[in-house]
Design a protein around this motif. Sequence first.
Motif, PDB file in Angstrom:
ATOM      1  N   ARG A  42       0.830  -1.206   0.000  1.00 53.07           N
ATOM      2  CA  ARG A  42       0.000   0.000   0.000  1.00 53.07           C
ATOM      3  C   ARG A  42       0.863   1.255   0.000  1.00 53.07           C
ATOM      4  O   ARG A  42       2.073   1.209   0.239  1.00 53.07           O
ATOM      5  CB  ARG A  42      -0.880   0.012   1.257  1.00 53.07           C
ATOM      6  N   LYS A  79      -3.446   0.308  -3.123  1.00 60.67           N
ATOM      7  CA  LYS A  79      -3.762  -0.724  -2.134  1.00 60.67           C
ATOM      8  C   LYS A  79      -3.986  -2.034  -2.894  1.00 60.67           C
ATOM      9  O   LYS A  79      -5.023  -2.211  -3.540  1.00 60.67           O
ATOM     10  CB  LYS A  79      -5.026  -0.368  -1.335  1.00 60.67           C
ATOM     11  N   TRP A 120      -8.578   2.963   2.804  1.00 62.85           N
ATOM     12  CA  TRP A 120      -8.067   3.245   4.144  1.00 62.85           C
ATOM     13  C   TRP A 120      -6.538   3.382   4.153  1.00 62.85           C
ATOM     14  O   TRP A 120      -5.833   2.720   3.394  1.00 62.85           O
ATOM     15  CB  TRP A 120      -8.493   2.154   5.117  1.00 62.85           C
ATOM     16  N   ILE A 137      -4.021  -0.997   5.676  1.00 64.60           N
ATOM     17  CA  ILE A 137      -4.774  -2.244   5.491  1.00 64.60           C
ATOM     18  C   ILE A 137      -3.816  -3.355   5.887  1.00 64.60           C
ATOM     19  O   ILE A 137      -2.823  -3.603   5.199  1.00 64.60           O
ATOM     20  CB  ILE A 137      -5.254  -2.401   4.040  1.00 64.60           C
ATOM     21  N   ASN A 173      -9.153  -3.679   7.438  1.00 63.05           N
ATOM     22  CA  ASN A 173      -8.294  -2.503   7.601  1.00 63.05           C
ATOM     23  C   ASN A 173      -7.932  -2.273   9.058  1.00 63.05           C
ATOM     24  O   ASN A 173      -8.633  -2.708   9.979  1.00 63.05           O
ATOM     25  CB  ASN A 173      -8.979  -1.252   7.041  1.00 63.05           C
ATOM     26  N   ASN A 193      -7.815   0.754  11.468  1.00 68.01           N
ATOM     27  CA  ASN A 193      -8.430   2.086  11.400  1.00 68.01           C
ATOM     28  C   ASN A 193      -7.682   3.167  12.176  1.00 68.01           C
ATOM     29  O   ASN A 193      -8.112   4.329  12.196  1.00 68.01           O
ATOM     30  CB  ASN A 193      -9.887   2.030  11.873  1.00 68.01           C
TER      31      ASN A 193
END
Length: 438
Positions: free
Chosen positions: A329, A338, A383, A386, A401, A403
């Motif tokens: 990512r 990603k 996001w 991940i 993911n 967070n």
Amino acid sequence: MTRPSLRPVAAATAALAAALVALPAIAAGTLSGFAVMPADTFAPGPTSGQFASGANGVTLPLVDRQPVQGFSAVLPGPVEGSFRVMPDNGFGTKANSPDALLRLYTVTPDFRRVEGGSLVGAGVVHAADRHTGFALPAFDERSFITLHDTDHRLGFGLVADAATYPYAGSGPGSADIPVDRAIAKRRLLTGGDLDIESVRMDRKGRLWFGDEFGPFLVQANANGKVLRAEVPMPGVQSPDNPHLDGGTPTLGRSKGFEGMAINAAGNLLFTLLEGTVTGDAPGTLRINAFDIPTAHYTGRHWLYRLEPQGTAIGDMTAVNNHQFLVIERNGTEEPRFKKVFLIDLNDRDDAGYVRKTEVVDLMAIADPDDLNQDGQSTFTFPWVTIEDVLVLDERTILVINDNNYPGSSRDAGVPDRTEFLRLTLDQPLPVKSEVALR
């Protein structure tokens, strides 16, 4: 095998040019299951967040609560459809997480999905009993284990050993906040002790955690009790290594064992660093084999090369004994990058790097049934971090993911939630391959 030597500048330039060519793709992904865990999900425990800053409408500290967030690893649960998910060190750094407990939670997602032509499932993630996998109304002591070192196996002082939490001297918190009695009594491990980013279960049912502060490997039993001293990686130390003792770190902060896989026999780990070791070519990450029965690195090494758009890896999991899935990512840079790649330790390119094949672009997932209910037929997973991938079968993977609660925010002023994706692949993964690691 002998670790491949790094080439001179001319060869490295040629390798980079080759990397710019689009990689072959063997599979594309379709969203076949979707579930959400709200950002504000908590479990009982000592007050947390006393040294972290609130963000996105979240006020800290969390009195008598621990956040169930920031998942950085996933394992199969006790029954089919359940999973064990592992938060990392808490709020992101060693300094702001000394009151964040290191835990492994059990969950059961009720995926929103299509069955018999009808949309079913609530699209939520339930707490679950860690022994049975049965759903619970909320997270409680039945749903998690907490890492602890009651037998003093680790070779450095813990937050639990002090009268007060360590304080960096500035920012939230203070130097006179007493360590919670529960942490002190059981020598519970916190985000001030280790930054666990990966976990695997060996053939004896013991857990191996990959840490970023050392980086270390830490072994625990199924109840979270540490069984032996931390195992360092030879020649590699981060700035947060407790044994650095004024030495020069060879790895950046928070660049340790983000990825770790285990073979089918459960006796060999493969650790993947998130960052480049000093002296290695830029964008080069080391994969190392670790023998579980002897608790020593075998001396076998491989090299993984980040794509030009990639800045980090998020996870690594085994497909068979020589092939693995890796999440790669970037951060918040546009365009978002990603992806999930299949790598093969038995196959290296001319520059000595393991070959990669793109499996899924997480920014272009087919969603013909609109399972996330956004009115679109293409699902994106943008996001920042991940960090969880698990093979469910030859055509299905799970992706989750991290967070970064509460600091990350895709929607202004709202902390990011945790999304569980079940992805169906157009082409099967070689999970039944009997080819040995060479």
